[in-house]
Design a protein around this motif. Structure first.
Motif, PDB file in Angstrom:
ATOM      1  N   MET A 108       0.816  -0.981  -0.011  1.00 58.86           N
ATOM      2  CA  MET A 108       0.141   0.027   0.036  1.00 58.86           C
ATOM      3  C   MET A 108       0.182   1.193   0.155  1.00 58.86           C
ATOM      4  SD  MET A 108      -3.643  -0.876   2.553  1.00 58.86           S
ATOM      5  CE  MET A 108      -2.449  -1.510   3.575  1.00 58.86           C
ATOM      6  N   LEU A 109       1.915   0.804   0.546  1.00 57.72           N
ATOM      7  CA  LEU A 109       2.986   2.099   0.760  1.00 57.72           C
ATOM      8  C   LEU A 109       3.314   2.765  -0.628  1.00 57.72           C
ATOM      9  CD1 LEU A 109       4.534   4.655   2.549  1.00 57.72           C
ATOM     10  CD2 LEU A 109       6.575   2.494   2.424  1.00 57.72           C
ATOM     11  N   SER A 110       4.304   1.158  -1.405  1.00 63.34           N
ATOM     12  CA  SER A 110       4.688   1.986  -2.430  1.00 63.34           C
ATOM     13  C   SER A 110       3.630   2.514  -3.766  1.00 63.34           C
ATOM     14  CB  SER A 110       5.020   0.390  -3.224  1.00 63.34           C
ATOM     15  OG  SER A 110       5.828   0.185  -2.091  1.00 63.34           O
ATOM     16  N   TYR A 111       2.269   1.769  -3.764  1.00 57.16           N
ATOM     17  CA  TYR A 111       1.403   2.310  -4.513  1.00 57.16           C
ATOM     18  C   TYR A 111       1.019   3.809  -3.797  1.00 57.16           C
ATOM     19  CZ  TYR A 111       0.961  -1.943  -7.090  1.00 57.16           C
ATOM     20  OH  TYR A 111       0.380  -2.786  -8.367  1.00 57.16           O
ATOM     21  N   ALA A 112       1.283   4.680  -3.092  1.00 56.37           N
ATOM     22  CA  ALA A 112       0.992   5.570  -2.746  1.00 56.37           C
ATOM     23  C   ALA A 112       2.130   6.338  -2.508  1.00 56.37           C
ATOM     24  CB  ALA A 112       1.385   5.827  -1.052  1.00 56.37           C
ATOM     25  N   LEU A 113       2.969   5.869  -2.594  1.00 58.79           N
ATOM     26  CA  LEU A 113       4.001   6.358  -3.485  1.00 58.79           C
ATOM     27  C   LEU A 113       4.451   6.080  -5.196  1.00 58.79           C
ATOM     28  CD1 LEU A 113       7.411   5.312  -1.236  1.00 58.79           C
ATOM     29  CD2 LEU A 113       6.004   7.001  -1.428  1.00 58.79           C
ATOM     30  N   ILE A 114       3.517   5.568  -5.714  1.00 60.46           N
ATOM     31  CA  ILE A 114       3.628   5.755  -8.057  1.00 60.46           C
ATOM     32  C   ILE A 114       2.205   6.355  -7.677  1.00 60.46           C
ATOM     33  CG2 ILE A 114       2.440   4.434  -9.283  1.00 60.46           C
ATOM     34  CD1 ILE A 114       3.570   1.907  -7.823  1.00 60.46           C
ATOM     35  N   LEU A 115       1.441   6.407  -6.958  1.00 61.02           N
ATOM     36  CA  LEU A 115      -0.101   7.037  -7.311  1.00 61.02           C
ATOM     37  C   LEU A 115       0.872   9.179  -6.851  1.00 61.02           C
ATOM     38  CD1 LEU A 115      -2.582   7.731  -8.078  1.00 61.02           C
ATOM     39  CD2 LEU A 115      -2.848   7.973  -5.596  1.00 61.02           C
ATOM     40  N   ARG A 116       1.816   8.858  -6.265  1.00 58.91           N
ATOM     41  CA  ARG A 116       2.247  11.106  -5.786  1.00 58.91           C
ATOM     42  C   ARG A 116       2.865  10.938  -7.215  1.00 58.91           C
ATOM     43  NH1 ARG A 116       6.292  12.663  -0.368  1.00 58.91           N
ATOM     44  NH2 ARG A 116       7.718  11.264  -1.942  1.00 58.91           N
ATOM     45  N   THR A 117       4.321   9.873  -7.467  1.00 58.63           N
ATOM     46  CA  THR A 117       4.967  10.313  -8.607  1.00 58.63           C
ATOM     47  C   THR A 117       3.926  10.070  -9.989  1.00 58.63           C
ATOM     48  OG1 THR A 117       6.297   8.561  -7.641  1.00 58.63           O
ATOM     49  CG2 THR A 117       6.525   8.993 -10.060  1.00 58.63           C
ATOM     50  N   VAL A 118       3.164   9.832 -10.039  1.00 57.70           N
ATOM     51  CA  VAL A 118       1.812   9.692 -11.203  1.00 57.70           C
ATOM     52  C   VAL A 118       1.310  10.846 -11.496  1.00 57.70           C
ATOM     53  CG1 VAL A 118       0.133   8.979 -12.255  1.00 57.70           C
ATOM     54  CG2 VAL A 118       2.049   7.398 -11.700  1.00 57.70           C
ATOM     55  N   LEU A 119       1.319  11.617 -10.141  1.00 55.49           N
ATOM     56  CA  LEU A 119       0.330  12.981 -10.229  1.00 55.49           C
ATOM     57  C   LEU A 119       1.189  14.701 -10.463  1.00 55.49           C
ATOM     58  CD1 LEU A 119      -1.843  12.284  -7.140  1.00 55.49           C
ATOM     59  CD2 LEU A 119      -2.357  12.470  -9.861  1.00 55.49           C
ATOM     60  N   GLY A 120       2.683  13.500 -10.632  1.00 58.75           N
ATOM     61  CA  GLY A 120       3.571  14.902 -10.724  1.00 58.75           C
ATOM     62  C   GLY A 120       3.651  14.922 -12.084  1.00 58.75           C
ATOM     63  N   ILE A 121       3.375  13.526 -12.561  1.00 61.00           N
ATOM     64  CA  ILE A 121       3.567  14.011 -14.708  1.00 61.00           C
ATOM     65  C   ILE A 121       2.712  14.964 -15.334  1.00 61.00           C
ATOM     66  CG2 ILE A 121       3.699  12.457 -16.275  1.00 61.00           C
ATOM     67  CD1 ILE A 121       4.281  10.056 -14.588  1.00 61.00           C
ATOM     68  N   ALA A 122       3.639  15.506 -15.549  1.00 63.04           N
ATOM     69  CA  ALA A 122       2.945  17.157 -16.318  1.00 63.04           C
ATOM     70  C   ALA A 122       1.477  16.254 -17.999  1.00 63.04           C
ATOM     71  CB  ALA A 122       3.550  17.942 -17.352  1.00 63.04           C
ATOM     72  N   SER A 123       2.181  15.401 -18.264  1.00 61.76           N
ATOM     73  CA  SER A 123       0.956  14.926 -19.236  1.00 61.76           C
ATOM     74  C   SER A 123      -0.162  14.407 -19.462  1.00 61.76           C
ATOM     75  CB  SER A 123       2.302  14.490 -20.762  1.00 61.76           C
ATOM     76  OG  SER A 123       1.705  13.620 -21.728  1.00 61.76           O
ATOM     77  N   PRO A 124      -1.154  14.709 -18.889  1.00 64.08           N
ATOM     78  CA  PRO A 124      -1.999  13.066 -18.950  1.00 64.08           C
ATOM     79  C   PRO A 124      -2.046  11.961 -19.228  1.00 64.08           C
ATOM     80  CG  PRO A 124      -3.267  15.387 -19.281  1.00 64.08           C
ATOM     81  CD  PRO A 124      -1.518  15.394 -19.879  1.00 64.08           C
ATOM     82  N   GLY A 125      -1.308  11.697 -20.972  1.00 59.56           N
ATOM     83  CA  GLY A 125      -1.078  10.747 -21.649  1.00 59.56           C
ATOM     84  C   GLY A 125      -0.200   9.514 -21.314  1.00 59.56           C
ATOM     85  N   GLU A 126       0.769  10.281 -20.539  1.00 61.79           N
ATOM     86  CA  GLU A 126       2.094   9.736 -19.064  1.00 61.79           C
ATOM     87  C   GLU A 126       1.360   8.882 -18.285  1.00 61.79           C
ATOM     88  OE1 GLU A 126       5.110   9.000 -20.915  1.00 61.79           O
ATOM     89  OE2 GLU A 126       4.693  10.241 -22.775  1.00 61.79           O
ATOM     90  N   ARG A 127       0.499   9.753 -17.768  1.00 64.31           N
ATOM     91  CA  ARG A 127      -0.105   9.221 -16.810  1.00 64.31           C
ATOM     92  C   ARG A 127      -0.076   8.623 -16.788  1.00 64.31           C
ATOM     93  NH1 ARG A 127      -2.500  14.940 -13.705  1.00 64.31           N
ATOM     94  NH2 ARG A 127      -1.330  16.172 -14.049  1.00 64.31           N
TER      95      ARG A 127
END
Length: 335
Positions: free
Chosen positions: A235-254
């Protein structure tokens, strides 16, 4: 799987009838009776057909996954090496549970000696802990791939993947070794009836007539250090993954980044949700619907090995391509 206290003991005190009955048995020399589906004993052959089919498909599917990853150089990446470890643990889990299912449903043999039961218990829990550890490693793998894709191969070389796999295996063995050893000091009735068609630690501890507090404590600690710790870190790993993904500017890359986690997330849910459902059923409706409790207990071990190859064959383009390459090569060789 859980660290319950034994039903034959309450605070270390036993009823005189239980003591008198248990004094007739010797530690390590008991016989255990497997339990199928209550009320459906006459139809065990028919009821067991889908269960046996699931076992066969699980063995074939995971064997194919192992073969593809072993023989295709394009699949020699950390993600697929972890997947091969998952497939190997699934095969081990099938090999641990399938023999007693065949004995009960097809041969009608319910009796298991203590040593066989203790060995089966060890392997079932060990392979379950290995699978949980591999799922955690795969979550970490996905986090590294999304957080730092340029240095992914440097952070997770094959040597590091091998060390992670060895650590997961050693942990599973060390956490499960005390269980069978401590069971040998307990006193069981000459004949005890299990709750399932295989041997589990909580089931055996619940049948003991002597003080089981140490066994229950060891079982609880092993679960907390394996399934409990792994699920929390996933669960901690996916919280970090989600935070990293939200930091990506492009919606397509997210969307592309999240799509690489879909297969693993499905496998995590398939692995943990049946365990949660079985735990709730045991505490709420086990005695009202005993056949449902047995069915859930069987599916709790059979569904993950069955679904893991299916999910990855559907969601992983590399696995599908590897299978097609092997199939086309086979056709060319035959021609």
């Amino acid at each position: 799987m859980r660290g319950d206290t034994g039903s034959g003991a309450v605070g270390g005190q036993f009823s005189p009838g239980v003591i008198m009955f248990c004094n007739t048995s010797t530690p390590g020399h008991s016989t255990f009776l497997l339990t199928g589906f209550p009320g459906l004993e006459a139809s065990h052959h028919w009821v067991s057909i889908p269960i046996n089919l699931i076992c066969v498909v699980s063995i074939l599917g995971n064997s194919v996954i192992l073969f593809l990853i072993r023989t295709d150089p394009a699949l020699h990446e950390p993600m697929f090496i972890f997947l091969s470890m998952l497939a190997a643990s699934d095969l081990g889990l099938c090999a641990s549970t399938f023999p007693t299912m065949v004995r009960l449903f097809w041969l009608g043999t319910r009796e298991l000696p203590f040593d066989f039961c203790a060995a089966q218990m060890f392997f079932i829990h060990a392979f379950t802990y290995v699978e949980s550890g591999v799922l955690l490693a795969m979550a970490f793998d996905r986090f590294i791939a999304i957080r730092d894709p340029l240095h992914y191969a440097t952070i997770l070389p094959h040597s590091a993947v091998a060390k992670v796999g060895a650590a997961v295996l050693v942990r599973a063995i060390l956490l499960n070794l005390p269980g069978p050893i401590l069971l040998r000091r307990l006193i069981f009735p000459q004949i005890s009836t299990l709750s399932h068609c295989y041997c589990l630690h909580c089931d055996l501890v619940g049948l003991a007539c002597s003080d089981t507090r140490i066994n229950s404590l060891v079982g609880l600690v092993s679960i907390l250090l394996s399934l409990g710790l792994d699920s929390s870190l996933i669960m901690l790993s996916y919280a970090l993954i989600l935070r990293t993904v939200l930091g990506i500017a492009s919606p397509g890359e997210r969307l592309k980044a999240l799509n690489t986690c879909v297969s693993h997330l499905c496998i995590v849910l398939i692995f943990y949700l049946p365990k949660l459902g079985l735990s709730v059923l045991h505490r709420v409706e086990k005695h009202s619907y005993p056949a449902l409790a047995v069915l859930m207990a069987n599916l709790h071990f059979l569904v993950p090995p069955f679904m893991n190859p299916v999910v990855y064959c559907i969601k992983s383009k590399q696995i599908r391509q590897g299978f097609l390459r092997r199939f086309q090569q086979k056709r060319v060789d035959i021609s």
